[in-house]
Design a protein around this motif. Sequence first.
Motif, PDB file in Angstrom:
ATOM      1  N   TRP A 447       1.007  -1.201  -0.019  1.00 28.31           N
ATOM      2  CA  TRP A 447      -0.042   0.214   0.080  1.00 28.31           C
ATOM      3  C   TRP A 447       1.024   1.326  -0.145  1.00 28.31           C
ATOM      4  CZ3 TRP A 447      -5.460   0.180   0.838  1.00 28.31           C
ATOM      5  CH2 TRP A 447      -6.152  -1.256   0.835  1.00 28.31           C
ATOM      6  N   PHE A 448       0.327   2.484  -0.697  1.00 28.32           N
ATOM      7  CA  PHE A 448       1.161   3.455  -0.790  1.00 28.32           C
ATOM      8  C   PHE A 448       0.683   4.453   0.446  1.00 28.32           C
ATOM      9  CE2 PHE A 448       0.606   8.093  -1.585  1.00 28.32           C
ATOM     10  CZ  PHE A 448       2.087   8.346  -2.057  1.00 28.32           C
ATOM     11  N   ARG A 449       1.614   5.094   1.288  1.00 21.71           N
ATOM     12  CA  ARG A 449       1.313   5.743   2.295  1.00 21.71           C
ATOM     13  C   ARG A 449       1.279   7.361   1.815  1.00 21.71           C
ATOM     14  NH1 ARG A 449       5.168   5.155   7.322  1.00 21.71           N
ATOM     15  NH2 ARG A 449       3.416   6.668   8.345  1.00 21.71           N
ATOM     16  N   THR A 450       0.079   7.855   2.013  1.00 24.00           N
ATOM     17  CA  THR A 450      -0.180   9.291   1.589  1.00 24.00           C
ATOM     18  C   THR A 450       0.617  10.323   2.588  1.00 24.00           C
ATOM     19  OG1 THR A 450      -1.959   9.671   3.011  1.00 24.00           O
ATOM     20  CG2 THR A 450      -2.280   8.750   0.741  1.00 24.00           C
ATOM     21  N   GLY A 451       0.853   9.962   4.108  1.00 33.92           N
ATOM     22  CA  GLY A 451       1.469  10.776   4.911  1.00 33.92           C
ATOM     23  C   GLY A 451       0.227  11.879   5.388  1.00 33.92           C
ATOM     24  N   ASP A 452      -1.057  11.519   4.993  1.00 31.29           N
ATOM     25  CA  ASP A 452      -2.124  12.491   5.300  1.00 31.29           C
ATOM     26  C   ASP A 452      -2.973  11.905   6.499  1.00 31.29           C
ATOM     27  OD1 ASP A 452      -1.374  14.650   3.791  1.00 31.29           O
ATOM     28  OD2 ASP A 452      -2.252  13.736   2.128  1.00 31.29           O
ATOM     29  N   LEU A 453      -3.270  12.486   7.181  1.00 34.93           N
ATOM     30  CA  LEU A 453      -4.528  12.055   8.364  1.00 34.93           C
ATOM     31  C   LEU A 453      -5.855  12.465   8.076  1.00 34.93           C
ATOM     32  CD1 LEU A 453      -2.955  12.648  11.883  1.00 34.93           C
ATOM     33  CD2 LEU A 453      -3.222  10.460  10.683  1.00 34.93           C
TER      34      LEU A 453
END
Length: 605
Positions: A447-453
């Motif tokens: 999975w790709f991590r967006t770094g966004d909550l």
Amino acid sequence: MTVQAAAAIRSNDAAPARPSVAKSWLNAIEITARIEREPERLLCDTVAEWEMRTPNAHALLSERERFSYAELARRIDGYARWALAQGIGKGVTVALLMPNRPDYLAIWLGITKVGGVVALLNTQLTGSSLAHCIDVAAPNHIIVAKELSGAYDSSTQHLATAPRLWLHGDDDAEVGLSDALAIANDDPLTAAERPAVTVDDTALLIYTSGTTGLPKAARVSHRRVMSWAGWFTGLIGATSDDRIYDCLPIYHSVGGVVATGSLLMAGGSVVIAEKFSARRFWDDIVRYDCTLFQYIGELCRYLVQAPSGSNETRHRLRLACGNGLRGDVWEAFQARFAIPRILEFYASTEGNFSLYNVEGEPGAIGRLPSFLAHRFPAALVKFDFETGLPVRDEQGRCIRCARGEAGEAIGRIGEAERGGGRFEGYTRDGESERKMLRDVFAPGDAWFRTGDLMLQDAKGFFRFVDRIGDTFRWKGENVAASEVADTLAACPGVIDASVYGVSVPNHDGRAGMAALVTEETFDLAALHRYLATRLPAYARPLFLRLRQALDLTGTFKQAKQTLIAEGFDPSVVGDPLYVADITTGGYVALDAPLFSRIARGAFRL
């Protein structure tokens, strides 16, 4: 496919979709389906198609130049032949440093038509920051606008690469592009001349600071260019009668590909402003008779705070499209300026899924209709701020968030075919790997991590919460705290630096603040001059806090949470505080009266 999608839309979710919403999704599905049927059709080919149908219609307009579809098609082919003459073919990179203007689009459309890759450089960078971005792309050539030659010159002493320089707009230059371009005729390329290029070939390198470290160059294939343009063409219902106002930087994916590509695909017109001006905005909208415009949330807030103008409701706008429009600004913006429809979305240059708020739900960044969940697989997982990683259960799997619970947004990385879940990564594989999570919900998945909550509300709409890590967003730009801290640490008189973002009343994003440990010889005025030559304006710390020492965690990492929580309030912070003052051109002491002015919005930041 279309019939099934239509049936799914009619039965989708709790409430039936309005006809206009259903039509938007169907338009986008039909347009993007063509990418798979015609993998050799690129954005430059859509321009050529409209040249055949409406050669005299305006394609690109600005204060300094304008191209009809016929003129743009010829310009594209001129740059394509220039590229071929220089040996620029598949995989050869050309960096582009140029302000917003129609010829910017013609350049990268022409070079990528024959397989070249164009790195879109941030025009606000100078010195070592610009050199880093050039070196990351490792270009064989670089095209620099005459007015930005000074910025490029400031980077050359830091460069590890040596691209061939071409000056744009300087007819007297020995390395000028005009003479070379004049030699290449602009007749349509024949099939024999044009190399085989497909949607799976890389077209652009677009920079993103991501969540950590220096800017990274994200690979953008022709497939992504066509997909971005196609989805937005359909979702905004763009036609050849539309004209969009684009005042965003066109070295970014939104201003340079989404806004421009969606209208070129529809045969409409793109008005390119060199930069955003709140004073001139509505006059331009009316003068150019625009029906659409592309925003970022900060832009909308500026307009709401600006004095009233005679043209702000005399326009023919039917839709505003963009990202980052806060819920507390949304309704005031839409009501004051009589905007019939707002289409908010969420995406990132390197990300592998997007969200679209087609319904116009204030404050939401979008949702995934059930019939498209397989195309844009996304999830929210619980996040641990101590480790900076998603939480895992006893079996080592990530834990999905419940409705209303904030977590990191991730997107499943899928197969290359059909584009769903694609992650094309960065120019450096190690950076690509750091953005991936593995064995998330099942052995072997990625999975790709967006770094966004984000959180998902009861209706299924996603709502943005905050950025994860050291990166913060200010003035519409992502700022990597580590890059700023490294720059500060190299300044004479600075012993140590911790950089973080702080919230400022009545402002979107978070402003840069630096806690500094300094020597006795430290000079605030010298620091201000130093930063002005090494960092773009949006990345320079707005607030300073001078400390005797920086707090560290048990693993010797900088402890920032207390600093962030205390912010720049002198009634809370016992250390000396300073703020950058535009009127004096330096840092000034931040006391209680000045803090009050900032909090009221009476001090210009």
